[in-house]
Design an enzyme around this catalytic site. Structure first.
Site: not given
Ligand code: M6R
Length: 600
Positions: A481, A27, A595, A2, A73, A477, A484, A500, A99-100
């Site tokens: 991308k 964020r 983020k 947040c 968030w 990676e 997300e 396999h 926040n937290g």
């Protein structure tokens, strides 16, 4: 996660707060709100959705020179207007943003607030209700605030307004980032300097368990038990242009395009006066004293860490383990006798990584943070820091921080190898410059990636990325991308591993991206492509000059075998970007993400 802003001064607070929230929106963007204080009391406006929704809901006729704001968030409680911050106490006297995560909020509620009707499902509301409870019991606001803080377990960055004292913002911090900004006849608070760069570049960092009483003309920082602290401000070295999109449609595209410049800047920043690559001698000593390196990271930074392991082992002969931070702290492996911990983190605020840092520090082990954020929590708390110099990364999907991490890890391994007298076969500075050019060439041919995205991902349900050796790490990676930002189920695999089990998922037309940049395994990976093609896959082979074959989708300009990740990741970033556009996704603010992940 947040974002928090606050302003106290002479100007109208509304626009400053909303602008600040717009800068912090990356964020967290489930909901947003502000609380404004004036002689009449507090006015709270909050909305589910984006800061733009909040902007439309604000009554712009209210005059106020004190206010706090938040962009959320969700952790506790679904994203809706009720759970949005600021939260208010029952009488509406207090408004608070947080926040937290308050770990013991249910217990606090049971012990102290059983007679209080809670309005939201959040842990945050408990804080503001406790302050009210204690003031009703006779405590002054500051005492009630401190008493409340002393009961909280978990992480918090808090800003609070009192309707009876609107010339103060009450502030506290523990484990979640928070800064105080200084101006002439005003002061501000923000979870990130970039939110308030519009009004000041002078900031004071806050440490855990500190309290600030913020007024228009005064900043009083103290410990939780009231010991006054003096701290010198610093100048935030951020440029407004770094945090604006300019003419780009999205931050992600801007940041992808910045990557060749970032690699060049890193070469410059890690050069000594003779033009030789170098790193801080303390870090070098720490590496050389260690018998094993433990790289700790999450997400994209973890993927860069896997490449870092390859560099340390292949270039410098130093054994390395790479661990996902959220796992490591709670399931610690047997450690070597003299470990050195290397934390890789773009934001420097990732709570999963920080909990590991706290634990290994308690065990007395040395640490280095490699980060893009000077002054961040992991940078401050580790013994040493190496910076990425990538400039602020705003898009949720990490791009330029990843290439910067790979480049810096290569430099660290290279310098360590030289220091240890290893035979080093790469002229790293030259090869990094070549890689920077290759990145530029790829970015310049983005129309081709757009075409590939259209052909392979515009309507696909799923996709696979395969590679061997370093290409395997890049495929992880690349898949992250794709997932997300375009919400396509994409998985990165070691080419030889597919048969396999996972090959069962290949159907007629399933897109399979294969990276072919490693000569030693190029025939093997091409063999793996044949296996999936035989089962109906639609392959897109991305090969490197010198290893290309007819029919390959894209040929990357040649770079040194060790640095191929710097080139190979670029098409995957661009293909993901265009796939997200084709599918109508919000590229810079993908659903459910934020983020900087400051909760565990
Ligand atoms: O700030 P950090 O590098 O510690 O963040 C770690 C991950 O949250 C981050 O890399 C995340 O996976 C990215 N958004 C992926 O693009």
């Amino acid at each position: 996660m947040c974002g928090i802003v606050g302003y106290i001064g002479e100007l109208d607070a509304k626009e400053i707060l909303v602008k600040g929230l717009e800068k912090l929106e990356y964020r967290g963007y489930d909901s947003a709100g502000i609380a404004l204080g004036n002689e009449v009391g507090l006015t709270v406006v909050k909305e589910k959705g984006r800061v733009a929704d909040l902007r439309s809901a604000v009554d712009w006729t209210i005059h106020s020179t004190t206010g706090i704001g938040h962009t959320r968030w969700a952790t506790h409680g679904v994203p809706n207007q009720t759970n949005a911050h600021p939260h208010q106490s029952t009488s509406n006297r207090f408004s608070l943003v947080h926040n937290g995560v308050i770990e013991n909020y249910q217990q606090l509620q049971k012990e102290h607030l059983h007679d209080v009707q809670m309005n939201s499902d959040t842990d945050t509301e408990v804080i503001v209700q406790l302050v009210e409870k204690f003031t009703k019991g006779g405590m002054k606001t500051e005492i009630a605030f401190r008493h409340t803080l002393s009961l909280l377990q978990g992480s918090y960055a808090i800003a609070m307004l009192d309707a009876d004292e609107t010339d103060v913002i009450f502030i506290a911090k523990n484990k979640s980032p928070l800064l105080v900004g200084i101006g002439e006849h005003f002061n501000v608070v923000a979870s990130d300097a970039m939110a308030m760069l519009q009004v000041t570049d002078q900031y004071v960092e806050l440490h855990d368990k500190e309290v600030v009483i913020l007024r228009k003309e005064a900043i009083e920082i103290s410990t939780l038990d009231g010991v006054i602290i003096e701290r010198t401000p610093y100048t935030a070295e951020l440029d407004m242009s770094d945090i604006e999109k300019g003419t780009y449609p999205h931050f992600m595209l801007k940041e992808i395009e910045e990557q060749s410049g970032v690699v060049r800047k890193i070469i410059q920043k890690y050069e000594d006066e003779h033009g030789e690559l170098t790193i801080d001698t303390d870090v070098l000593t720490a590496i050389n004293e260690a018998d094993r390196l433990y790289i700790i990271a999450a997400g994209t930074s973890y993927h860069a860490g896997l490449i870092g392991k390859h560099y340390f082992e292949k270039i410098a002969g130093i054994p390395v383990e790479v661990h996902i931070s959220s796992e490591f702290g709670y399931n610690m492996p047997l450690l070597s006798d003299k470990p050195l911990f290397i934390f890789i983190t773009q934001s420097g605020e990732t709570a999963d990584s920080r909990q590991v840092l706290v634990k290994i520090k308690a065990l007395g082990y040395p640490s280095v943070t490699i980060t893009n954020s000077p002054g961040s929590t992991l940078s401050r708390e580790a013994d040493h820091t190496l910076l990425l110099h990538a400039g602020p990364e705003i898009a949720v999907a990490s791009t330029k921080a990843y290439t910067a991490q790979v480049a810096v890890l290569a430099i660290v391994a290279y310098v360590a190898a030289k220091e240890r007298g290893e035979t080093v076969v790469i002229d790293l500075k030259r090869e990094l410059a070549i890689a920077a050019n290759a990145i530029q060439t790829l970015v310049d041919s983005k129309a081709e990636m757009k075409q590939i995205a259209h052909e392979f991902l515009a309507v696909s349900r799923n996709a696979f990325l395969i590679g061997r050796n370093l290409d395997y790490y890049v495929s992880l990676e690349g898949a992250l991308k794709v997932k997300e930002i375009s919400y396509i189920q994409a998985e990165g695999f070691a080419g030889g591993e597919l048969k396999h089990g996972t090959i069962a998922l290949i159907e007629e037309g399933t897109p399979v991206f294969a990276l072919v940049t490693q000569k030693t395994v190029s025939l093997n990976i091409r063999g793996n492509v044949k296996e999936v093609v035989a089962r109906g896959a639609n392959p897109c082979i991305i090969s490197m000059e010198g290893l290309e074959e007819e029919g390959d989708c894209l040929v990357l300009p040649k770079v040194h075998a060790l640095l191929t990740p710097l080139a190979a990741v670029i098409p995957m970033q661009l293909i993901s970007y265009y796939a997200a556009l084709y599918r109508g996704c919000d590229v810079d603010k993908p659903r459910n993400l934020a983020k900087s992940v400051t909760v565990e």
